[in-house]
Design a protein around this motif. Structure first.
Motif: not given
Ligand code: SAH
Ligand code: SF4
Length: 357
Positions: A166-194
């Motif tokens: 909810m910061g600057m920008g429209e996340p759905f116009l940067n879909y791939d990078n937004v989803i990739e960053s979430i996937n990396i944060l979600n990875s169990d070898k990373g932050q494992n952030f749900s």
């Protein structure tokens, strides 16, 4: 997604583990080196190749030659008077500026991240829309906002609980990078952030909502609604001229049917525009189709805009109309206005380049 610094090295942070392993295979490094590097970066949050002590000096030299760590310079940090809101200004590798906001309630910390520099959607009430649109953030730049603030909280023995786009920008116009960053944060070898702890807020880009419906069923979706009437919504949000309320509603019904997720609707209360009694009833009519939460946001003033915030009494009346009809609704307390960190007030100022704030 792959960013290069001035020396044409590859920014190493934005790769998921599989991609990192593949790239390492091409550079003479081993697969297990990729696992080690991933652990330093995404689990331990250490961003200095020399500190990767379980990797041989020889291999660290290869790393340094081929790869760069993201350049995210922390330019300033403001804390609101009530200390609940903190705004971070970052400078990126191309010297462009972005802001992230940390909102704290007791020990619960929510990070509001930016996904673009500026925004092309041009909502009339929003400060971000008044700055020049520059570009999408890459996955590395989105991750770095999280990592920087996670490290900041670590010093106080605390950590992030939720992340909202909810910061600057429209996340759905940067879909791939937004989803990739979430996937990396979600990875169990990373932050494992749900994934359940992420919320993406969109102005309503219908084709991307449809894609999201197919791709993801755990990340929360928030829709900036602000009116259910096409004339008012189009006046406020030009995107409504392309994707009208009816089309948006159909996409959301389909989303909910497929994912069973509760939708959050954000509704800015703007005086004399969308918060009369009849607006509350029209809104409730729209909401009947959904299992949802409505987040009422009193308009945060933006310089030069013709809008005003309704009185507290009027805000309360609108809230009560919905509440009395059993709508799941919250009236957001205005936070962070004194440091221009409230919703819609983010606008990384170029003047800061000269040190002026
Ligand atoms: N671009 C996305 C996410 C960023 S904006 C979106 O529009 O959903 C985050 C939220 O702040 C949105 O709900 C937006 O409508 C709201 N907002 C923008 N300007 C505002 C203002 N001046 N006062 C209150 N909320 C505002
Ligand atoms: Fe962009 Fe969201 Fe601001 Fe609209 S409210 S201009 S979509 S950042």
């Amino acid at each position: 997604m792959t960013a290069t610094d001035t020396k044409d090295k590859i920014d190493i942070l934005g790769f998921n583990l599989e991609k990192l392993q593949n790239i390492f295979a091409d550079t003479g490094l081993k697969k297990f080196n990729a696992n080690q590097v991933y652990d330093w970066l995404h689990n331990k949050l250490v961003f200095d190749f020399d500190k990767f002590t379980n990797i041989s000096k020889h291999d660290r030299e290869i790393l340094k030659k081929k790869f760069a760590l993201p350049k995210l310079v922390h330019r300033s940090h403001q804390i609101s008077e009530d200390r609940d809101t903190e705004k971070f200004l970052f400078e990126l590798k191309d010297r462009r500026l972005i802001e992230s906001v940390l909102i704290s309630h007791k020990n619960r910390h929510t990070l509001c991240v930016s996904s673009q520099i500026g925004c092309l959607i041009g909502c009339d009430f929003c400060a971000t829309a008044t700055m020049k649109y520059e570009r999408n953030l890459d996955a590395s730049e989105i991750l770095m906002q999280f990592y920087h603030i996670q490290n900041y909280l670590k010093e106080k023995n605390e950590k992030l609980g939720n992340v909202v786009f909810m910061g600057m920008g429209e996340p759905f116009l940067n879909y791939d990078n937004v989803i990739e960053s979430i996937n990396i944060l979600n990875s169990d070898k990373g932050q494992n952030f749900s994934k359940r702890n992420f919320t993406i807020s969109t102005s309503g880009i219908v084709p991307v909502i449809n894609k999201f419906t197919e791709d993801e069923n755990q990340i929360n979706l928030a829709i900036s609604l602000h009116s259910v009437k096409d004339d008012i919504r189009s006046e406020l949000m030009p995107i409504n001229k392309t994707y009208k309320v009816k089309e948006l509603k159909e996409a959301l019904i389909n989303y909910q049917k497929k994912t069973k997720n509760r939708i959050t609707f954000e509704y800015i209360l703007i005086d004399d525009l969308n918060c009369e009694t009849k607006d509350a009833f029209e809104l409730m009519n729209f909401l009947h189709s959904f299992s949802c939460l409505v987040n009422l946001i009193p308009y945060n003033p933006v310089a030069g805009k013709p809008y005003s915030t309704p009185s507290k009494k009027k805000q309360r009346e609108f809230y009560t109309l919905l509440k009395d009809k059993n709508v799941n609704v919250t009236l957001r307390e205005t936070k962070g206005q004194d440091i221009a960190a409230a919703c819609g007030q983010l606008k990384a100022k170029k003047e800061m380049d000269n040190g002026k704030q």
